[in-house]
Motif scaffolding. Structure first.
Motif, PDB file in Angstrom:
ATOM      1  N   ALA A  36       2.073   2.639   0.623  1.00  0.00           N
ATOM      2  CA  ALA A  36       0.738   3.211   0.407  1.00  0.00           C
ATOM      3  C   ALA A  36       0.373   3.192  -1.074  1.00  0.00           C
ATOM      4  N   MET A  37       1.372   3.432  -1.934  1.00  0.00           N
ATOM      5  CA  MET A  37       1.075   3.398  -3.365  1.00  0.00           C
ATOM      6  C   MET A  37       0.744   1.982  -3.818  1.00  0.00           C
ATOM      7  N   SER A  72      -2.729   1.382  -2.744  1.00  0.00           N
ATOM      8  CA  SER A  72      -3.652   2.121  -3.603  1.00  0.00           C
ATOM      9  C   SER A  72      -3.910   1.358  -4.905  1.00  0.00           C
ATOM     10  N   LEU A 127      -5.986  -1.902  -4.205  1.00  0.00           N
ATOM     11  CA  LEU A 127      -7.411  -1.667  -3.920  1.00  0.00           C
ATOM     12  C   LEU A 127      -8.148  -1.206  -5.171  1.00  0.00           C
ATOM     13  N   GLN A 139       7.504   5.402  -6.197  1.00  0.00           N
ATOM     14  CA  GLN A 139       6.071   5.536  -5.961  1.00  0.00           C
ATOM     15  C   GLN A 139       5.269   4.960  -7.127  1.00  0.00           C
ATOM     16  N   TYR A 173       2.842   1.552  -7.296  1.00  0.00           N
ATOM     17  CA  TYR A 173       1.440   1.568  -7.724  1.00  0.00           C
ATOM     18  C   TYR A 173       1.208   0.463  -8.763  1.00  0.00           C
ATOM     19  N   LEU A 181      -9.942   5.135  -0.082  1.00  0.00           N
ATOM     20  CA  LEU A 181      -8.563   5.088   0.410  1.00  0.00           C
ATOM     21  C   LEU A 181      -7.586   5.028  -0.762  1.00  0.00           C
ATOM     22  N   SER A 182      -7.925   4.202  -1.761  1.00  0.00           N
ATOM     23  CA  SER A 182      -7.058   4.064  -2.927  1.00  0.00           C
ATOM     24  C   SER A 182      -6.863   5.417  -3.617  1.00  0.00           C
ATOM     25  N   GLY A 183      -7.968   6.132  -3.849  1.00  0.00           N
ATOM     26  CA  GLY A 183      -7.883   7.441  -4.501  1.00  0.00           C
ATOM     27  C   GLY A 183      -7.078   8.425  -3.677  1.00  0.00           C
ATOM     28  N   LEU A 238      -4.698   7.803  -1.344  1.00  0.00           N
ATOM     29  CA  LEU A 238      -3.269   7.470  -1.309  1.00  0.00           C
ATOM     30  C   LEU A 238      -2.599   7.778  -2.649  1.00  0.00           C
ATOM     31  N   LYS A 239      -3.310   7.498  -3.735  1.00  0.00           N
ATOM     32  CA  LYS A 239      -2.742   7.770  -5.059  1.00  0.00           C
ATOM     33  C   LYS A 239      -2.442   9.255  -5.212  1.00  0.00           C
ATOM     34  N   GLY A 243       0.344  10.465  -2.975  1.00  0.00           N
ATOM     35  CA  GLY A 243       1.647   9.985  -3.434  1.00  0.00           C
ATOM     36  C   GLY A 243       2.139  10.712  -4.669  1.00  0.00           C
ATOM     37  N   SER A 244       1.226  11.368  -5.383  1.00  0.00           N
ATOM     38  CA  SER A 244       1.667  12.048  -6.598  1.00  0.00           C
ATOM     39  C   SER A 244       2.193  13.452  -6.282  1.00  0.00           C
TER      40      SER A 244
END
Lengths: 353, 353
Positions: A106-107, A110, A113, A322, A326, B109-111, B113-114, B117-118
């Motif tokens: 997913a990272m 992210s 995208l 993670q 990214y 979606l990118s925002g 997931l980011k 993930g954090s």
């Protein structure tokens, strides 16, 4: 499961597939109106009913993407709409079934995208690959008019197909799995993890903390070689007995290494298969608390740290999987854009830390 | 289409569904080994063959997630593995078919997931919803043991189901469509665009550039109201004749507004349906080049700027839809995490610019 619902669901998906195809034709036609394939031809191509094809065409006529000329002269692309149709890009994970993606994939998605979206000169449409729909990869690419593929941690079975696409100069960018350097990776247009760097990071952490007699749990890979090399330069000779390559060796050999080799630290890569026996041995050993257990920072290792507050667990660095993924996603988007701008090019792997 | 492949593909998907379900049971069971449902019960639940169920169980035994006791006493969860199983979250766009996402949804979606993930305290597994598989939303949630849903620009048809979930305090976070303030949005646990702000931004741009007689192409929404209000405060009274709400009015009325009302600028929201007639009228009118045409910055409007170098096209600000959607995705993840941490809570919309 309600069969009527299955049918309706599939109908919608099939309509959407025809819509995507027609949109791609409209964009491709550009400034000249182009006659689109007839209804029967589309039925044949997508193995769908005439109703489905008509629904797709009607929705595009409603949006002014298609102009239908009277007296059965056919449906034409509307050149005025060509520029507002984005380019389709396929997204896939592992085998390309896209049922689910884990936190690290997913990272990568992210990052990809985000970077793709920051290129203001091009608009994209992302299509999740669904090879399980029964089509071949080639068919999916053709029917959706995909301009390229972004594949996160492709599994080995799909390599031959991806290699063929790259040979034909179709843009496929992949990210190798970040978890082990033993897993095979593609040779071209791929982002790979610099495993040597993580071995160096572990060695540096030990040196900074005055730890000189480590056990290394993990396969003797690139990461391990650099680890041994960096320690060696600082006058620490890694004892080969202290390498526990297989997860199964931990319960068997670790107790005697604690006692006989007077180890002061353990570095472990991997997952629960290594973490669980490590926790078990260290919790049950009188000297267990003395030993620094160095793990890669992740949600799972944080959980272990909470569950075993009496052990000396250290989570290394800020460079988590993670965060790495990214960055890898961003690099993959840069590589993808390079491939789109330079058709016919093939690039060597980009190795990042 | 090769029928054998369809079958194999579906088999894999079905196996994966059973695997997800069993993993969720293992995580849920936590520290106590729990007897898992029998093979027949799983066949019944997932409407799959015994071969499929066995394949799922075997793969989990191989990974040590499941322990099978001899003499048919059954398959048990392995508590040691419970903590390494991430929480499943459903991701959906529009109707929840997840065939494709466009550039702006991709940024959301990118925002999301980011930000997700954090959060190092929790690991997630993201499952793309595929309602077209024929299951109801409730079934999909149950079978995948979803802990919540993230829905980008849900379409109105799905609102009743999402409202029911929210009433039951199931975490569903949505982002309203960023394109028009007329589209209905959910009342709770949602991220909405501050349309008034974009009206204000347009008005400020005109004021800074000394433009005093604008045409506004777009529906008289929140954005328009603030636009008129901000101009009014600076002593500029917006001429109601200069509002072209419907795209179809552009070709019809714009020429006379240029001549009669001496307009100096045009602000347009929307898509090709407004942009194309604007380009046509301005290109064909002797005074067309004099008029500042203010559009929202996007890959499409950049393309128009390149295609019509002789027109006075200005792309406003840095606050593009792409950037807005990325921020909305981050906000959605924060709201989602709040809902997970505070079960039973429901939040009012978060309105951001």
């Amino acid at each position: 499961m309600d069969n009527q619902m299955v049918k309706n669901g599939n109908k919608v998906l099939k309509t959407e597939a025809v819509v995507h195809y027609l949109l791609s034709r409209i964009r491709h036609a550009g400034v000249d109106p182009e006659l689109l394939p007839g209804e029967m031809e589309l039925c044949e191509k997508f193995k769908v009913s005439r109703v489905t094809v008509r629904r797709a065409i009607e929705s595009l006529i409603a949006g002014a993407y298609i102009i239908r000329l009277p007296k059965r002269r056919g449906a034409f692309t509307n050149p005025e709409m060509a520029k507002s149709i984005p380019y389709p890009v396929g997204i896939a994970v592992d085998m390309g079934y896209t049922f689910s993606i884990d936190g690290s994939a997913a990272m990568a998605l992210s990052g990809f995208l985000k970077k793709m979206g920051s290129d203001e000169n091009c608009s994209w449409l992302y299509i999740y690959l669904n090879i399980s729909s029964g089509e071949s990869l080639e068919n999916i690419i053709e029917n959706n008019n995909l301009q390229g593929l972004f594949w996160i941690s492709p599994c080995e079975k799909i390599f031959p197909e991806l290699r063929r696409l790259t040979e034909r100069r179709f843009p496929v960018v992949s990210i190798g799995t970040p978890f082990t350097s033993y897993y095979p990776v593609l040779e071209k247009n791929t982002i790979l993890r610099n495993y040597a760097q993580s071995g160096e990071d572990i060695a540096r952490f030990l040196l900074e903390n005055g730890l000189r007699r480590p056990v290394y749990c993990g396969y003797p890979n690139e990461s391990f070689r650099r680890f041994v090399e960096v320690l060696g330069k600082e006058g620490i000779c890694f004892n080969p007995e202290n390498l526990l390559a297989e997860p199964g060796e931990i319960e068997e050999k670790l107790p005697s290494l604690i006692e006989r080799n007077k180890i002061d630290s353990i570095s472990s890569s991997g997952a629960a298969c290594r973490y669980n026996p490590l926790m078990k041995v260290l919790s049950g050993h009188p000297e267990g608390r003395r030993i620094a257990l160095l793990l890669e920072r992740s949600p799972i290792t944080l959980q272990y740290k909470r569950d075993y507050p009496n052990l000396n667990i250290r989570l290394n660095g800020e460079n988590t999987i993670q965060k790495y993924m990214y960055r890898a996603g961003i690099q993959a988007a840069e590589l993808f854009q390079k491939l789109i701008r330079n058709p016919g090019m093939v690039y060597d792997p980009v190795v990042i830390s």
